[in-house]
Design a protein around this motif. Structure first.
Motif, short mmCIF file in Angstrom:
data_model
loop_
_atom_site.label_atom_id
_atom_site.label_comp_id
_atom_site.label_asym_id
_atom_site.label_seq_id
_atom_site.Cartn_x
_atom_site.Cartn_y
_atom_site.Cartn_z
N MET A 168 0.83 -1.21 0.00
CA MET A 168 0.00 0.00 0.00
C MET A 168 0.86 1.25 0.00
N ASP A 169 0.31 2.31 -0.60
CA ASP A 169 0.86 3.65 -0.46
C ASP A 169 -0.28 4.58 -0.09
N ASP A 170 -0.02 5.88 0.03
CA ASP A 170 -1.05 6.80 0.48
C ASP A 170 -2.26 6.82 -0.45
N GLU A 171 -2.03 6.75 -1.76
CA GLU A 171 -3.14 6.74 -2.71
C GLU A 171 -4.02 5.51 -2.52
N LEU A 172 -3.40 4.35 -2.40
CA LEU A 172 -4.18 3.12 -2.27
C LEU A 172 -4.93 3.08 -0.94
N ILE A 173 -4.30 3.53 0.13
CA ILE A 173 -4.98 3.57 1.43
C ILE A 173 -6.20 4.48 1.36
#
Length: 357
Positions: free
Chosen positions: A336-341
Motif C-alpha cells: 500500500m501507499d497513500d493513494e491506495l490507502i
C-alpha cells in the motif's frame, strides 16, 4: 451431494433472481444475457468498472456491484467464463460516456471472451480497456491459464478502482491504477477439501481425510503439492512466506486495448515486498471455512509480517472469493501507499462490502 438447489440447470438464474429481490436498492439483474448492474447506472461522465467470471465464487463478482465498486458484473455458469454478449450488453448498459475498464482474472476463457467483448464495444464507440489480474504465486501455466492465475487481488482491485472511478479518475488513470494494484499484489491458497459443482454432483477432485493441497486454484486446479495436513500456523507460514519471498520476475502485466487490437506487456522488474513496506492483509475463506478459523490464520499472518518488518495498515477477513463449498483459505498481500490507502478507505455500498457514508 446435499445442496439447497432445485434443478442444477437453474442454479445461476435462480440465484440471480434471489439476489435482485434481496438487493433491489443497490442493483438490478438482467437475464438473457445474464449481468448484474448498479441500480443508478449509467452515471454520466464516470468510468464504468466491470468484472466477471464463472459463478461459484460468490460474493465475487456480483456481490461487489454498487456504489464505490463495480458498475456491472457478468456471471457465467458455474466455473465457466461469461460470454462476450454478456459483457457487451453490460458495457452498453453502464457506459456513461467516460469509457469502461474491464478487470479480468487471468483465466484463458475470461481473457478470450473479454477480449472479444472489448472489440465489439469499440465497434459501437465505447472506449474499453482490459486489465488482467495475475497474482497467484503458487503455479504458472495451470489447467486454465497461460501465466499466473488471477485470484484475491481481484477483489482489492475492484474496490480501489471503483473508488477512483467515483472520484473522477479518467480511463487511462484508472487503468494505470489497476495495473499498479496487480503489480503489488500476491496471493496463494490451500484446500482441505474439494468443492462440488451442482451439475456434476460429485467432488471435483479427491483429497484424503488427512491430506491438503497447497497452492490450489479457485476452480479446484492442482496446486504446488499435496501433503499431510498441517497445523494452522504451519499453513499460514507456507502461504505467507511464499508470497513475501516471491521472486518470479517472468510475470508480466497485460493490458488489452480493443481499439488497437493489441496487448501491452510490461515485465515485472522487482518483487513488491521489502522491509518497511505497508501492506493490506486479506485472509479469505474458500467457502467452507468459518470465520473463527480465518482469524487463527490472520493471527499467525500478523506475526509473520512483523517478523518480516511489514506493517499491516488495513485488513480484510472473510469469504470474498470462494470456490463453492471448498474448505480452505487464501492469503493476499497488497503493498500500500497513500493513494491506495485513501481509495481503500473510501465509502463502498455493495451487498458484500459496505463501509463509510
Amino acid at each position: 451431494m446435499k445442496k439447497l438447489i432445485n434443478q442444477p440447470e437453474d442454479f445461476v438464474r435462480q440465484s440471480l433472481q434471489g439476489m435482485a429481490l434481496a438487493h433491489s436498492d443497490r442493483l438490478k439483474v438482467h437475464l438473457d444475457p445474464h449481468f448484474i448492474y448498479r441500480a443508478d447506472a449509467p452515471i454520466r461522465n464516470k468510468v464504468a468498472i466491470i468484472s466477471g467470471g464463472g459463478s461459484g465464487h460468490e460474493p465475487m463478482h456480483g456481490g461487489f456491484v454498487g456504489g464505490g465498486m463495480l458498475d456491472a458484473a457478468c456471471p457465467g455458469e458455474v466455473f465457466t467464463s461469461p460470454t462476450p454478449d454478456q459483457m457487451l450488453e453490460a458495457a452498453k448498459t453502464v457506459h456513461g460516456g467516460a469509457g469502461v475498464l474491464n478487470i479480468v482474472k487471468n483465466y484463458s476463457g475470461d481473457v478470450m471472451n473479454f477480449e472479444m467483448a472489448a472489440e465489439l464495444a469499440h465497434s459501437e464507440d465505447i472506449p474499453v480497456l482490459n486489465i488482467l489480474i495475475d497474482d497467484d504465486v503458487a503455479v504458472k501455466d495451470s489447467l486454465y491459464t497461460q501465466g499466473r492465475r488471477g485470484v484475491g487481488t481481484t477483489v482489492l482491485a475492484e474496490k480501489i478502482c471503483g473508488a477512483a472511478a467515483d472520484r473522477g479518475y479518467d480511463l487511462p488513470a484508472i487503468a494505470q491504477l489497476c495495473r499498479k494494484v496487480n503489480l503489488n499484489g500476491r496471493s496463494m491458497g490451500i484446500a482441505l477439501t474439494s468443492c462440488t459443482v451442482p451439475a456434476k454432483g460429485s467432488p471435483t477432485f479427491e483429497l484424503g481425510d488427512t491430506e491438503m493441497e497447497i497452492g490450489i486454484g479457485i476452480h479446484g486446479e492442482p496446486g504446488r503439492q499435496r501433503m499431510p495436513l498441517q497445523s494452522a500456523d504451519d499453513i499460514a507460514e507456507m502461504l505467507a512466506v511464499s508470497i513475501i519471498e516471491d521472486t518470479d520476475y517472468s510475470r508480466q502485466v497485460r493490458e488489452w486495448d480493443g481499439k488497437t487490437g493489441e496487448w501491452v506487456e510490461v515485465p515485472l522488474s522487482d518483487r513488491p515486498f521489502a522491509p518497511g513496506d505497508a501492506v493490506l492483509a486479506f485472509v479469505n475463506s474458500m467457502g467452507g471455512t468459518p470465520l473463527s478459523e480465518l482469524y487463527i490464520i490472520y493471527r499467525k499472518l500478523a506475526e509473520i509480517c512483523e517478523r518480516k518488518h511489514l506493517t499491516i495498515v488495513r485488513n480484510l477477513i472473510g469469504p470474498y472469493i470462494t470456490a463453492l463449498d471448498m474448505q480452505g483459505c487464501s492469503i493476499t498481500l497488497l503493498k500500500m501507499d497513500d493513494e491506495l490507502i485513501n481509495l481503500w478507505d473510501a465509502p463502498v455500498n455493495t451487498p458484500a462490502l459496505r463501509w463509510g457514508s
